[in-house]
Motif scaffolding. Sequence first.
Motif, short mmCIF file in Angstrom:
data_model
loop_
_atom_site.label_atom_id
_atom_site.label_comp_id
_atom_site.label_asym_id
_atom_site.label_seq_id
_atom_site.Cartn_x
_atom_site.Cartn_y
_atom_site.Cartn_z
N LYS A 96 2.97 7.51 -5.24
CA LYS A 96 1.98 6.63 -4.60
C LYS A 96 2.65 5.39 -4.00
N GLU A 97 3.64 4.87 -4.70
CA GLU A 97 4.39 3.71 -4.20
C GLU A 97 5.07 4.04 -2.86
N GLU A 101 4.35 6.61 -0.83
CA GLU A 101 3.34 6.92 0.17
C GLU A 101 2.74 5.66 0.77
N GLY A 102 2.56 4.63 -0.05
CA GLY A 102 2.02 3.36 0.44
C GLY A 102 2.89 2.72 1.50
#
Length: 98
Positions: free
Chosen positions: A54-55, A57-58
């Motif tokens: 998620k990090e 992808e952000g």
Amino acid sequence: NYAYNMRNSLNDEEVASQMEAGDKKKVEVSVEGTIKWLEANQLAEMGEFDRKLKEMEGICNPIMAKLNGGAGLPDMGEVPDTGDAPPPGAGPEIEELD
């Protein structure tokens, strides 16, 4: 897998040439950091992998979306008005025959 796909995209001249230098550097740092983390933490819990993904992808997704937006894909605001097209379900009815 996502990290390796992003690294391959960065190595693709067609993609890399369209990226701004600052954006490319952000993606490179994120991808390389994630890959190093993955290699050092192979026994990490699934939640840790998810947080790391998620990090990354952000950071990467907004930059890649900018590239895809410039690839001639229509923006939803550019979809032509169909005017007086019938509403969904307003067509002829089809009856099942035995």
